[in-house]
Scaffold this active site. Structure first.
Site, short mmCIF file in Angstrom:
data_model
loop_
_atom_site.label_atom_id
_atom_site.label_comp_id
_atom_site.label_asym_id
_atom_site.label_seq_id
_atom_site.Cartn_x
_atom_site.Cartn_y
_atom_site.Cartn_z
N CYS A 97 0.69 -1.41 -0.06
CA CYS A 97 0.21 0.16 0.01
C CYS A 97 0.76 1.25 0.02
O CYS A 97 1.64 1.54 1.08
CB CYS A 97 -0.95 -0.04 1.17
N ASN B 121 -13.39 9.19 -2.22
CA ASN B 121 -13.79 8.31 -3.44
C ASN B 121 -13.75 6.91 -2.99
O ASN B 121 -12.82 6.59 -2.06
CB ASN B 121 -12.60 8.44 -4.33
N THR C 175 -8.18 5.20 -6.57
CA THR C 175 -7.14 4.77 -7.00
C THR C 175 -6.20 4.17 -5.98
O THR C 175 -5.28 3.21 -6.22
CB THR C 175 -6.21 5.53 -8.05
N HIS D 262 -8.91 7.74 2.57
CA HIS D 262 -8.13 9.00 2.55
C HIS D 262 -9.50 10.07 2.15
O HIS D 262 -10.19 9.59 1.22
CB HIS D 262 -6.89 9.33 1.71
P1 5GP Z 1 -8.09 8.59 -5.11
O1 5GP Z 1 -8.08 8.61 -6.65
O2 5GP Z 1 -7.86 7.13 -4.68
O3 5GP Z 1 -9.28 9.18 -4.52
O4 5GP Z 1 -6.98 9.50 -4.60
C1 5GP Z 1 -5.61 9.10 -4.48
C2 5GP Z 1 -4.91 10.36 -4.84
O5 5GP Z 1 -3.43 10.11 -4.49
C3 5GP Z 1 -4.91 11.05 -6.18
O6 5GP Z 1 -5.53 12.14 -6.10
C4 5GP Z 1 -3.10 11.01 -6.38
O7 5GP Z 1 -2.83 12.01 -7.22
C5 5GP Z 1 -2.63 10.92 -5.12
N1 5GP Z 1 -1.21 10.22 -5.02
C6 5GP Z 1 -0.86 9.14 -5.95
N2 5GP Z 1 0.07 8.80 -5.45
C7 5GP Z 1 0.77 9.78 -4.64
C8 5GP Z 1 2.15 9.91 -3.94
O8 5GP Z 1 3.03 9.24 -4.08
N3 5GP Z 1 2.09 11.10 -3.43
C9 5GP Z 1 1.07 12.13 -2.99
N4 5GP Z 1 1.50 13.00 -2.22
N5 5GP Z 1 -0.12 11.67 -3.76
C10 5GP Z 1 -0.27 10.80 -4.42
ZN ZN Z 2 -2.39 1.08 3.64
#
Ligand code: 5GP
Ligand code: ZN
Length: 120
Positions: free
Chosen positions: A14, A95, A103, A108
């Site tokens: 993760c 999300n 993703t 979060h």
């Molecule tokens: P989700 O799409 O799962 O709701 O949000 C995941 C978020 O994590 C995305 O907005 C993406 O830009 C962010 N994200 C992905 N990898 C990283 C990372 O390595 N560092 C940071 N700070 N954000 C990340």
């Molecule tokens: Zn985790």
């Protein structure tokens, strides 16, 4: 692996657990006993923060079911940061599930806003 406890395969793979364990370095904007917050790497607005529980839960539904007090702490950290960085107008988004755009499968909150607080 010098960890204090064994990790499940989910946690081992993760991304956000690796941020919690500092295996991946990120600049933190807030830390509480059970939460961490940092800037989204691909911001969708002038302010785009991520607030996570330190514990691994795959999404907000699982967090609400298994650790509601920690979800409450996530919300408190998120709204405190919204108060610091925005004018008070912001989106607070979880999300949940791939079809909804999740993703990273570690719960979060997103704080998203183009309404930046004066002076921040
Ligand atoms: P989700 O799409 O799962 O709701 O949000 C995941 C978020 O994590 C995305 O907005 C993406 O830009 C962010 N994200 C992905 N990898 C990283 C990372 O390595 N560092 C940071 N700070 N954000 C990340
Ligand atoms: Zn985790």
């Amino acid at each position: 692996m010098a960890k204090t406890r064994l990790m499940s395969m989910n946690e081992a793979n993760c991304l956000f657990c690796k941020i919690v364990s500092r295996d991946i370095t990120t600049e933190f904007v807030a830390e509480t006993a059970n939460t961490l917050a940092f800037w989204d790497i691909a911001p969708l607005a002038k302010v785009h923060l991520l607030i996570i529980p330190k514990q691994h839960h795959r999404d907000v539904a699982e967090l609400a079911k298994n650790a509601p007090a920690i979800l409450s702490e996530v919300l408190k950290t998120a709204t405190d940061l919204a108060d610091t960085f925005t004018s008070g107008s912001f989106k607070l988004q979880f999300n949940t599930g791939a079809d909804a755009g999740q993703t990273v499968f570690h719960a979060h909150a997103h704080i998203i806003s183009d309404s930046v607080k004066d002076g921040s």
